[in-house]
Enzyme design. Structure first.
Site, PDB file in Angstrom:
ATOM      1  N   ALA A 104      49.052  28.023  59.645  1.00 37.12           N
ATOM      2  CA  ALA A 104      47.718  27.745  59.918  1.00 37.12           C
ATOM      3  C   ALA A 104      47.134  27.961  61.256  1.00 37.12           C
ATOM      4  O   ALA A 104      48.134  28.174  62.162  1.00 37.12           O
ATOM      5  CB  ALA A 104      47.889  26.166  59.657  1.00 37.12           C
ATOM      6  N   PHE A 105      46.186  27.775  61.794  1.00 38.73           N
ATOM      7  CA  PHE A 105      45.527  28.160  63.105  1.00 38.73           C
ATOM      8  C   PHE A 105      46.133  27.359  64.010  1.00 38.73           C
ATOM      9  O   PHE A 105      46.275  27.588  65.331  1.00 38.73           O
ATOM     10  CB  PHE A 105      44.199  28.308  63.223  1.00 38.73           C
ATOM     11  N   LYS A 106      46.875  26.283  63.876  1.00 35.31           N
ATOM     12  CA  LYS A 106      47.313  25.289  64.963  1.00 35.31           C
ATOM     13  C   LYS A 106      48.580  26.022  65.723  1.00 35.31           C
ATOM     14  O   LYS A 106      48.823  25.575  66.626  1.00 35.31           O
ATOM     15  CB  LYS A 106      47.379  23.878  64.216  1.00 35.31           C
ATOM     16  N   ASP A 107      49.041  26.687  64.958  1.00 35.02           N
ATOM     17  CA  ASP A 107      50.285  27.494  65.683  1.00 35.02           C
ATOM     18  C   ASP A 107      49.754  28.029  66.941  1.00 35.02           C
ATOM     19  O   ASP A 107      50.366  28.174  67.903  1.00 35.02           O
ATOM     20  CB  ASP A 107      50.654  28.723  64.611  1.00 35.02           C
ATOM     21  N   ALA A 110      49.655  24.985  69.415  1.00 35.44           N
ATOM     22  CA  ALA A 110      50.889  24.410  69.717  1.00 35.44           C
ATOM     23  C   ALA A 110      51.950  25.017  70.311  1.00 35.44           C
ATOM     24  O   ALA A 110      52.729  24.536  71.053  1.00 35.44           O
ATOM     25  CB  ALA A 110      51.548  23.719  68.181  1.00 35.44           C
TER      26      ALA A 110
END
Ligand SMILES: *Cc1c(COP(=O)(O)O)cnc(C)c1O
Length: 427
Positions: A104-107, A110
């Site tokens: 997911a794009f949250k990588d 984060a």
């Protein structure tokens, strides 16, 4: 480069301070004083640049007083061993942001945040403990991003039995400096426990507690990069951004203000349509969140509105951002239709896709691809939402990263949704 609270222009802080404290003391969110500009030579050579190089040229302006060039370069190399490709699918462009370890794009946010924290805290002996509550997706990206980072440990609270087996393995299967607590309660209970921990004197004394939630500027800044990079692949794109807390769209607006050749944006939401309503009426009315298929976007009071509102008046925003919401029924229909045309969307990305279609039907967007070039920002790999797709008769194979996560064994402790239990567990 100075950062200010959205609530006051009086107390400028450095990037380091803004990143490590998360929230300003007056409760506002940190925003840049002046948004830096990309070098003109960078803009003209975007099409030929590697992702890491675009990242360096974008992020350096935001962190230069705190992170030296050489360190930033190393950080980016270790953060992004994967790309953010623009592909052509069923007649449109898709910016695929799901090639990182948790799909997911949250990588993107984060992984950079973890490395920035580690560098900015160098030389401190008291370890930092990141305490975070998750409804599923964020916890996985944060756990993975901080995995193996020295001097920092992470504790993730999640609602027991209410996240998918894959999400649980992503959070509770890593071990090492990452621990997981399964709370017998809801996501709201998890959030309440985390809040209580931050207010508890004993815990504050014993630990150096920090949060890693999405309002942190160090998660936002690295998200500017993929907009800049994609605007080098498709000239003057219209980005359709599936949105919940609006961190992703805020990053896009920063890319625009930095001078990336972007046409405009669509704020695409599910029925939690606080921002599309604001764009239409000019009044901002928070709503209670409603559960949908695109559950990472079930937000009725988007936290980043405060940032957007600090940078743009309603009149200015309307010029650059179109709003559109998509129902669950339309989401299902879109996934099926686009799948039959050869591309598989996850429910969140399907909202981005269908928002374009609806705006075309309304006559707001041109149907000619040479005039209007929609780029759907794809926020997650469809395999993360295999259950939803299966109900539509679609089977998706897991990408290698998720396959690896599935082989882990989730090891978490279960606690009651009571603060005394959390405290006993931590001490
Ligand atoms: C978090 C998330 C979103 C929403 O992003 P915001 O920055 O909160 O608007 C959309 N899609 C997926 C898959 C997510 O995990």
């Amino acid at each position: 480069m100075k950062y200010y609270s959205t609530k006051s222009k009086n107390n400028p802080v450095s990037f380091a301070k803004a990143a490590l404290t998360g929230l300003a003391p007056d409760g506002g969110l940190y925003i840049p004083g002046d948004i830096p500009k990309l070098d003109s030579t960078v803009i003209s050579s975007l099409a030929d640049m590697k992702y890491i190089d675009v990242a360096f040229e974008t992020i350096k302006h935001w962190v230069k007083e705190d992170i030296p060039s050489g360190v930033l370069e190393e950080m980016l190399i270790s953060s992004y061993p994967f790309d953010a490709p623009v592909v052509e699918a069923a007649g449109r462009y898709v910016l695929e942001l799901f090639h990182g370890p948790t799909a997911a794009f949250k990588d993107f946010g984060a992984r950079f945040m973890a490395r920035a924290f580690s560098y900015l805290r160098r030389g401190e002996d008291k370890p930092l403990t990141i305490l975070t509550a998750t409804s599923g997706d964020t916890g996985g990206a944060v756990a993975d991003g901080f995995f193996g980072i020295e001097g920092i440990s992470v504790i993730v609270l999640y609602p027991k039995g209410r996240i998918s087996p894959l999400q649980e393995k992503q959070i509770a299967g890593l071990g090492n400096n990452i621990s997981a607590l399964a709370v017998e309660g809801s996501f709201d209970d998890c959030q309440r426990l985390v809040k209580q921990a931050f207010q508890d004197q004993d815990l504050q004394k014993k630990f150096n507690l920090a949060s890693a939630n999405s309002i942190n500027v160090s998660r936002l800044i690295p998200q500017i990069v993929y907009y800049v990079a994609a605007s080098g692949r498709v000239h003057k794109p219209l980005f359709s951004v599936p949105s919940g807390n609006f961190g992703n769209l805020t990053a896009g607006l920063y890319a625009f203000k930095m001078g990336a050749p972007i046409h405009r944006f669509i704020a695409a939401t599910n029925i939690n349509k606080t921002i599309p309503d604001y764009l239409e009426t000019g009044s901002y009315l928070e709503q209670l969140s409603k559960a949908t298929l695109s559950n990472a976007m079930d937000v009725g009071a988007p936290s980043n509105f405060e940032r957007i509102n600090a940078h743009f008046s309603w009149e200015e925003l309307k010029e650059i951002v179109l709003g559109m919401y998509v129902s669950d029924e339309e989401t299902r229909q879109t996934i099926k239709e686009v799948f039959s045309n050869g591309y598989c969307l996850d429910p969140h990305s399907a909202v981005g896709w269908q928002a374009v279609t609806k705006l075309k039907h309304k006559g707001v967007l041109s149907n000619e691809k040479s005039i209007e070039k929609p780029v759907i920002v794809s926020t997650a790999h469809p395999a993360k939402f295999g259950e939803t797709l299966e109900e539509l008769g679609i089977q998706v194979a897991l990408p290698a990263s998720l396959e690896k996560a599935m082989q882990r064994t989730a090891q978490s402790k279960t606690i009651k949704a009571e603060f005394a239990d959390l405290k006993a567990e931590l001490c």
